[in-house]
Design a protein around this motif. Structure first.
Motif, PDB file in Angstrom:
ATOM      1  N   LEU A  92       0.810  -1.151   0.155  1.00 21.18           N
ATOM      2  CA  LEU A  92      -0.026   0.177   0.071  1.00 21.18           C
ATOM      3  C   LEU A  92       0.761   1.360  -0.087  1.00 21.18           C
ATOM      4  CD1 LEU A  92      -2.880  -1.321   2.634  1.00 21.18           C
ATOM      5  CD2 LEU A  92      -2.903  -1.269   0.248  1.00 21.18           C
ATOM      6  N   ASP A  93       2.019   0.980   0.300  1.00 17.45           N
ATOM      7  CA  ASP A  93       2.843   2.390   0.394  1.00 17.45           C
ATOM      8  C   ASP A  93       4.362   2.180   0.025  1.00 17.45           C
ATOM      9  OD1 ASP A  93       4.336   4.670   0.733  1.00 17.45           O
ATOM     10  OD2 ASP A  93       3.706   5.152   2.844  1.00 17.45           O
ATOM     11  N   PRO A  94       4.657   2.236  -1.192  1.00 16.24           N
ATOM     12  CA  PRO A  94       6.044   1.603  -1.635  1.00 16.24           C
ATOM     13  C   PRO A  94       7.420   2.336  -0.858  1.00 16.24           C
ATOM     14  CG  PRO A  94       4.887   2.224  -3.639  1.00 16.24           C
ATOM     15  CD  PRO A  94       3.883   2.872  -2.395  1.00 16.24           C
ATOM     16  N   VAL A  95       6.958   3.342  -0.296  1.00 12.59           N
ATOM     17  CA  VAL A  95       8.159   4.247   0.441  1.00 12.59           C
ATOM     18  C   VAL A  95       8.295   3.460   1.803  1.00 12.59           C
ATOM     19  CG1 VAL A  95       8.626   6.187   1.652  1.00 12.59           C
ATOM     20  CG2 VAL A  95       7.561   6.321  -0.453  1.00 12.59           C
ATOM     21  N   SER A  96       7.325   3.154   2.591  1.00 14.69           N
ATOM     22  CA  SER A  96       7.601   2.473   3.913  1.00 14.69           C
ATOM     23  C   SER A  96       7.898   1.091   3.715  1.00 14.69           C
ATOM     24  CB  SER A  96       6.364   2.767   4.940  1.00 14.69           C
ATOM     25  OG  SER A  96       5.240   2.194   4.295  1.00 14.69           O
ATOM     26  N   GLY A 115      12.300   3.515  -8.337  1.00 13.03           N
ATOM     27  CA  GLY A 115      12.978   3.959  -7.342  1.00 13.03           C
ATOM     28  C   GLY A 115      12.861   5.446  -6.863  1.00 13.03           C
ATOM     29  N   SER A 116      12.627   6.263  -7.744  1.00 13.91           N
ATOM     30  CA  SER A 116      12.460   7.556  -7.343  1.00 13.91           C
ATOM     31  C   SER A 116      11.271   7.957  -6.632  1.00 13.91           C
ATOM     32  CB  SER A 116      12.465   8.533  -8.570  1.00 13.91           C
ATOM     33  OG  SER A 116      11.317   8.366  -9.350  1.00 13.91           O
ATOM     34  N   SER A 117      11.286   8.942  -5.622  1.00 14.19           N
ATOM     35  CA  SER A 117      10.053   9.350  -4.844  1.00 14.19           C
ATOM     36  C   SER A 117       8.657   9.864  -5.640  1.00 14.19           C
ATOM     37  CB  SER A 117      10.514  10.497  -3.803  1.00 14.19           C
ATOM     38  OG  SER A 117      10.973  11.531  -4.645  1.00 14.19           O
ATOM     39  N   GLU A 118       9.209  10.427  -6.825  1.00 11.48           N
ATOM     40  CA  GLU A 118       8.178  10.745  -7.926  1.00 11.48           C
ATOM     41  C   GLU A 118       7.354   9.630  -8.544  1.00 11.48           C
ATOM     42  OE1 GLU A 118      10.835  13.842  -7.083  1.00 11.48           O
ATOM     43  OE2 GLU A 118      10.980  11.931  -8.198  1.00 11.48           O
ATOM     44  N   GLN A 119       8.104   8.367  -8.882  1.00  3.87           N
ATOM     45  CA  GLN A 119       7.602   7.240  -9.416  1.00  3.87           C
ATOM     46  C   GLN A 119       6.730   6.569  -8.284  1.00  3.87           C
ATOM     47  OE1 GLN A 119      11.510   5.700 -10.886  1.00  3.87           O
ATOM     48  NE2 GLN A 119      10.392   5.319 -12.638  1.00  3.87           N
ATOM     49  N   MET A 120       7.348   6.475  -7.105  1.00  6.28           N
ATOM     50  CA  MET A 120       6.375   5.766  -5.916  1.00  6.28           C
ATOM     51  C   MET A 120       5.244   6.503  -5.645  1.00  6.28           C
ATOM     52  SD  MET A 120       9.413   4.804  -3.168  1.00  6.28           S
ATOM     53  CE  MET A 120      10.896   3.823  -3.652  1.00  6.28           C
ATOM     54  N   ALA A 121       5.218   7.734  -5.703  1.00  9.98           N
ATOM     55  CA  ALA A 121       4.197   8.232  -5.223  1.00  9.98           C
ATOM     56  C   ALA A 121       2.913   8.224  -6.569  1.00  9.98           C
ATOM     57  CB  ALA A 121       4.441   9.853  -5.111  1.00  9.98           C
ATOM     58  N   ALA A 122       3.468   7.992  -7.659  1.00  8.70           N
ATOM     59  CA  ALA A 122       2.497   8.097  -8.813  1.00  8.70           C
ATOM     60  C   ALA A 122       1.836   6.796  -8.946  1.00  8.70           C
ATOM     61  CB  ALA A 122       3.262   8.433 -10.043  1.00  8.70           C
ATOM     62  N   GLN A 123       2.393   5.724  -8.144  1.00 11.27           N
ATOM     63  CA  GLN A 123       1.532   4.584  -8.318  1.00 11.27           C
ATOM     64  C   GLN A 123       1.448   3.878  -6.732  1.00 11.27           C
ATOM     65  OE1 GLN A 123       4.555   1.923 -11.051  1.00 11.27           O
ATOM     66  NE2 GLN A 123       5.526   3.786 -10.620  1.00 11.27           N
ATOM     67  N   SER A 124       1.441   4.714  -5.882  1.00 14.45           N
ATOM     68  CA  SER A 124       0.896   4.527  -4.328  1.00 14.45           C
ATOM     69  C   SER A 124      -0.362   4.621  -3.971  1.00 14.45           C
ATOM     70  CB  SER A 124       2.096   5.424  -3.554  1.00 14.45           C
ATOM     71  OG  SER A 124       1.613   5.229  -2.174  1.00 14.45           O
ATOM     72  N   PRO A 125      -1.082   3.738  -3.486  1.00 15.78           N
ATOM     73  CA  PRO A 125      -2.487   3.821  -3.067  1.00 15.78           C
ATOM     74  C   PRO A 125      -2.474   4.785  -1.795  1.00 15.78           C
ATOM     75  CG  PRO A 125      -1.993   1.441  -3.480  1.00 15.78           C
ATOM     76  CD  PRO A 125      -0.569   2.202  -3.417  1.00 15.78           C
ATOM     77  N   MET A 126      -1.334   4.976  -1.189  1.00 16.97           N
ATOM     78  CA  MET A 126      -1.599   5.839  -0.042  1.00 16.97           C
ATOM     79  C   MET A 126      -1.433   7.203  -0.458  1.00 16.97           C
ATOM     80  SD  MET A 126      -1.563   4.488   3.162  1.00 16.97           S
ATOM     81  CE  MET A 126      -1.169   5.903   4.133  1.00 16.97           C
TER      82      MET A 126
END
Length: 675
Positions: free
Chosen positions: A551-555, A573-584
């Motif tokens: 549900l959250d690629p970052v954590s 791996g970038s924060s922008e990519q994670m946010a663009a695909q993150s349910p959170m």
């Protein structure tokens, strides 16, 4: 099927065919509510159908049968209610089983030597002072762990760096030999502190901090092959390879020291000793690029030389245990369009599909022209058949008690086509009656996995409760080629979301008994991810269930056992990519009532993923609940304790009764999930 009928479900192991070709032995296990565990024994299955199958052991849980090459002894793993699996042997014609290991953490896998006098087995070896190796020092009193690497724990196993899997060789007692006894009285006093072994001594072959798995003997019995990650820098990638060690102990040799990074799964030598077969996934230059990589079958000369790929890596995904057949052949399984096939290869690349169709092959073993096969189909989770002279005969009916006591609904295969012309393949399981039936759109985990047309307890339970269940294999799934599986790399939540919604729309048109105004959505692991992603963008669903989700690629990167590489490969791996695909990142858009299910010991998608998602839903006023299972891990729905599996079904149906009631699952005043 109802939740309380779980104990009627028999699971059947891969078969062990006797060297005389007259019978096979399988383990048959089932959930048991009284024991709150899985129980089962070994069954002998004669190939002569005039003789019925019969139970031949009486252990609490007996599994993994294997005949000695000379046919005199049957080996298997026996687990007691309070113990670990230990290797046992029994005379092939019957008798009292004898334990031949007493490993602290049990035995995980084993293989016979060609001489039928030895076996190699794998067992985790605990670091001194941990896991009960010192009396009075429990888990909470152990010394702290200093973690310096990426790979130190696994879901279902916990910490692994302090208990690596090592290989051992043990001599097998002669059949009929008198068992050892524990000295008592004057004899015990005379011996003093001298230990008396009730099991044969095992010789440890491997050492070091890596796991050593998939052991098998060479055809001449002098060496043992195995799979491990022993290369320099192995903590920074997920590559593994083939090694060989003398069966009497000695120096380990890498068989492919200059090979490109691969993840090797299984290895076995041909009967004639000329060829080595193995299965492996390519991993790119960095040893991490695993996304949608099909597993290929290879052969290489035992005396040295390059490996040759035998399978079609784009369209075939090879799995299961490799079983040698004939002088230079091997049997393997292939994942294909919602089924699992049995295929035979020769070392020069010739292949033949032996078993295919709308079923899932579990395993096979061959003697001469006879091949025993275990498989599941739409009405059974495990049966045994035999392939002989081109004819396939069913030998068992382990599902009879289930069919007599439960309703089994046939999945209806269906393909929908999206606006981009892409076909989405799957199944619908409809309840009895004309409808209209509320609909559950279910999404599998993985994502590089597949739904099949074989028996699936979840679909049956929900259909019995009055729901039309939809299951499809969107882009990202396995079984449809690497391009299909790789379509969501760094694009999660794009074409995969489009595909499941396409399948939903197509099914609503194709099956008039479905109620298009009453739809729920649910999924686990990657299915939990995509469910959470969809309800952040679509608001047509009456309710949702997000289970053990990514549900959250970052954590996830810092909390999951695979977080150090998995998310970066799928989302980038970038924060922008994670946010663009993150349910959170889109949880603030969710308005759908949502039940979040998680297990407290889940290391694959750690519980913080579900807890944080639930907290965000509650903070913005969404009707939400969090269902937490103690003592369970990521495999709750498949192999959790029977009691918890039943409770999970009951709570899921209570949630649907509240938000998406059916005639068979009406609203209820008690027993619902609460926040």
């Amino acid at each position: 099927m109802k939740a309380e009928q779980l104990p009627l479900l028999n699971s059947v192991s891969a078969p062990a065919t006797h060297p005389d070709g007259t019978r096979a032995v399988v383990s048959v296990t089932r959930p048991d509510f009284d024991a709150d565990a899985y129980v089962g024994q070994l069954w002998s299955i004669p190939f002569d159908q005039a003789m019925p199958p019969r139970r031949i052991t009486r252990g609490f849980r007996d599994t993994a049968p294997a005949f000695s090459p000379d046919g005199k002894v049957l080996a298997f793993l026996r687990t007691t209610p309070d113990g670990k699996p230990q290797l046992h042997v029994v005379e092939a014609n019957g008798g009292e089983p004898q334990a031949i290991t007493d490993q602290k953490l049990g035995v995980s896998e084993f293989s016979w030597a060609p001489d039928s006098r030895r076996m190699v087995f794998s067992s985790r070896v605990p670091e001194e002072g941990r896991y009960g190796t010192v009396d009075g020092v429990g888990a909470g009193s152990e010394d702290p762990r200093l973690i310096t690497g990426n790979q130190y724990r696994l879901n279902g196993l916990g910490y692994t760096a302090d208990k690596p899997a090592q290989l051992f060789v043990v001599d097998v007692p002669e059949p009929g030999m008198e068992p050892p006894v524990v000295p008592a009285g004057r004899a015990a006093k005379a011996r003093g502190s001298e230990a008396v072994g009730l099991v044969p001594p095992a010789v440890q072959l491997t050492f070091g901090d890596a796991d050593h798995t998939s052991p098998s003997f060479s055809s001449d019995g002098t060496s043992v092959y195995f799979v491990a990650s022993l290369h320099e820098g192995h903590d920074a990638d997920i590559a593994s390879d083939i090694y060989r060690v003398p069966a009497a102990g000695g120096e380990t040799t890498a068989l492919r020291p200059d090979a490109a990074p691969q993840s090797v799964h299984e290895v076995c030598e041909s009967v004639n000793g000329e060829w080595l077969f193995f299965t492996a996934q390519d991993l790119g230059d960095d040893g991490l690029d695993f996304v949608a990589r099909n597993t290929a079958l290879y052969s290489m000369p035992v005396r040295g030389g390059s490996a040759t790929m035998l399978s079609d890596v784009e369209n075939q995904d090879i799995g299961g245990r490799l079983e040698a057949r004939g002088a230079d052949g091997v049997l393997a399984l292939n994942t294909s369009r919602g089924s699992v096939q049995l295929i035979q290869w020769t070392a020069d690349g010739e292949s033949e599909v032996l078993v295919k169709g709308p079923l899932v092959v579990i395993g096979a073993s061959a003697v001469g022209d006879v091949v025993a096969v275990t498989y599941g189909d739409a009405s059974s989770s495990g049966e045994v058949g035999v392939l002989e002279k081109g004819e396939f005969r069913l030998l068992t009916d382990f599902a009879k008690a289930f069919r007599d006591g439960a309703t089994v609904l046939e999945p209806q295969e269906f393909t929908a086509t999206g606006t981009d012309g892409y076909p989405v393949h799957g199944w619908a399981v409809l309840p009895e009656g004309n409808g209209p039936h509320p609909v559950l759109l279910t999404i599998h985990g993985g994502p590089f996995a597949q739904y099949t047309g074989a028996f699936f307890d979840e679909a049956q339970v929900y259909a019995e409760a009055g729901y039309a269940v939809l299951m499809c294999n969107p882009r990202g799934s396995a079984g449809y080629g690497q391009a299909h599986g790789g379509a969501i790399k760094e694009k999660m939540g794009t074409v995969d979301m489009a595909d499941v919604l396409t399948f939903l729309e197509g099914a609503l048109e194709a099956f008039p008994a479905m109620d298009r105004e009453s739809i729920g959505i649910m999924g686990g692991s990657y299915g939990g991810y995509l469910t959470a992603w969809v309800i952040g963008h679509e608001h047509r669903f009456k309710a949702a269930i997000v289970e053990r989700g990514f549900l959250d690629p970052v954590s996830f990167a810092g909390s999951s056992d695979i977080g150090w590489f998995f998310g970066g490969q799928y989302t980038g791996g970038s924060s922008e990519q994670m946010a663009a695909q993150s349910p959170m990142a889109v949880v603030t858009e969710v308005r759908t009532p949502t039940l979040v299910i998680h297990s407290e010991n889940d290391l694959r998608c750690p519980v913080e993923q579900g807890q944080r998602y639930f907290a965000a839903l509650k903070a913005q006023g969404v009707d939400a609940a969090l269902l937490l299972f103690p003592g369970e891990d990521h495999e709750l729905s498949r192999s959790g304790t029977p009691h918890h599996r039943r409770q999970r079904f009951e709570q899921i149906l209570a949630w649907w009764a509240r938000h998406l009631p059916s005639t068979a699952n009406p609203p209820r005043e008690t027993g619902s999930v609460t926040g």
